[in-house]
Design an enzyme around this catalytic site. Sequence first.
Site, PDB file in Angstrom:
ATOM      1  CG  LEU A 167       3.776  22.013  16.966  1.00 36.97           C
ATOM      2  CD1 LEU A 167       4.536  20.706  17.321  1.00 36.97           C
ATOM      3  CD2 LEU A 167       4.782  23.093  17.913  1.00 36.97           C
ATOM      4  CE1 TYR A 168      -2.212  17.925  13.090  1.00 38.81           C
ATOM      5  CE2 TYR A 168      -1.247  16.043  13.873  1.00 38.81           C
ATOM      6  CZ  TYR A 168      -1.701  16.542  12.850  1.00 38.81           C
ATOM      7  OH  TYR A 168      -2.139  15.898  11.758  1.00 38.81           O
ATOM      8  CB  THR A 219      -0.924   0.082   1.357  1.00 39.71           C
ATOM      9  OG1 THR A 219      -0.174   0.098   2.171  1.00 39.71           O
ATOM     10  CG2 THR A 219      -1.648  -1.167   1.366  1.00 39.71           C
ATOM     11  CB  THR A 257       0.779   0.975  18.998  1.00 42.37           C
ATOM     12  OG1 THR A 257       1.000   2.454  19.315  1.00 42.37           O
ATOM     13  CG2 THR A 257      -0.494   0.703  18.957  1.00 42.37           C
ATOM     14  CG  ASP A 258       2.767   4.067  22.960  1.00 50.73           C
ATOM     15  OD1 ASP A 258       2.200   4.264  21.802  1.00 50.73           O
ATOM     16  OD2 ASP A 258       3.851   4.731  23.574  1.00 50.73           O
ATOM     17  CD  GLU A 259      -0.903   5.942  18.806  1.00 46.59           C
ATOM     18  OE1 GLU A 259      -2.208   6.519  18.466  1.00 46.59           O
ATOM     19  OE2 GLU A 259       0.004   6.255  18.015  1.00 46.59           O
ATOM     20  CE1 TYR A 299      -2.282   1.818  14.486  1.00 41.71           C
ATOM     21  CE2 TYR A 299      -1.974   3.706  15.917  1.00 41.71           C
ATOM     22  CZ  TYR A 299      -1.406   2.480  15.455  1.00 41.71           C
ATOM     23  OH  TYR A 299      -0.375   2.018  15.901  1.00 41.71           O
ATOM     24  CB  SER A 351       0.255   2.283  11.527  1.00 44.04           C
ATOM     25  OG  SER A 351       0.991   2.841  10.548  1.00 44.04           O
ATOM     26  CB  THR A 396      -8.359  -1.613  14.505  1.00 43.17           C
ATOM     27  OG1 THR A 396      -7.285  -0.391  14.343  1.00 43.17           O
ATOM     28  CG2 THR A 396      -9.537  -0.827  14.018  1.00 43.17           C
ATOM     29  CE  LYS A 397      -1.192  -2.845  16.204  1.00 44.77           C
ATOM     30  NZ  LYS A 397      -0.740  -3.799  15.120  1.00 44.77           N
ATOM     31  CD  GLN A 407       6.761  18.516  11.183  1.00 45.88           C
ATOM     32  OE1 GLN A 407       6.878  19.653  10.746  1.00 45.88           O
ATOM     33  NE2 GLN A 407       5.780  17.848  11.284  1.00 45.88           N
TER      34      GLN A 407
END
Length: 332
Positions: free
Chosen positions: A204-205, A36, A121-123, A148, A82, A151-152, A192
Amino acid sequence: MTRLLVTGGAGFIGSNFVHHVVENTDHHVTVLDALTYAGNRASLEGLPESRVTFVKGDITDSALVDRLFGETDAVVHYAAESHNDNSLHDPRPFLDTNIVGTYTLLEAARKHDRRFHHISTDEVYGDLELDDPGRFTEQTPYNPSSPYSSTKAGSDLLVRAWVRSFGVRATISNCSNNYGPYQHVEKFIPRQITNVIRGIRPKLYGKGENVRDWIHADDHSSAVLTILDKGEIGETYLIGADGERNNKDVVELILLLMGQPSDAYDHVTDRAGHDLRYAIDSTKLRTELGWAPKYGDFEAGLAATIQWYRDSESWWAGAKDGVEAFYASKGQ
């Protein structure tokens, strides 16, 4: 010689793992990747064909997966959708790959009785308050924030269920944010870096206060190999390198390392549901399995990463314009 099947091995973290395996072991690697937008055959260039076999295909293709599992000894499952922003725009591919794809692999592991390691992931744990002194551990409850991460989290729970219900010989690792070579330019650090190379001001968010726990992809790879060799079946291990930095500090460090004023960036609209802070406690991995990171100095690792992007414009240039057009359409 062990035959490893690596799903998503042409993606960012997966390709770094393939390079690490070739450089540090005698294993043969078969890479299964759908190529992909996030997968790139060029990420595997230079690796010997005698050690690495590439198969283009989808992890939801049960017939292909079954054949490949029959030809391998162990499987490391990196393949995933991801990117949080993409999951907010269109969640469906995340369900297909992260849930259905993981289910398909687990059924093959069950049929062929193959050692299986699942990359997460830690998310999945949600986020921590900025002033919270704690860190995520293997006992932290799941509290995902986005399509995301949810689903992880679901894929992690499938692995645990297949271990308990069917005896699949699996382990799980949840890792903090990776940086290093071969990362797609949609991601925070390479976006960046490549903006500066192109003469575009970094973005930057919000206020940039969000904290991430950064780890070099090579350290992630060495941890996964350690778990594959020494990990206890059914166990989860958290991978981190004590690299907490807020996004503002990272952008400013990138600018300074690239010879620019530290304030030469723009604030843009924050991401919906943007997690505040991630922080990993990797004590279990370090004490029980004896792992330690090689890149303890984030600044040095970031400088090396910047140099890789400077030297590898042919690798990332083709995707850059499309990524910036997408973000510009969202005011980011």
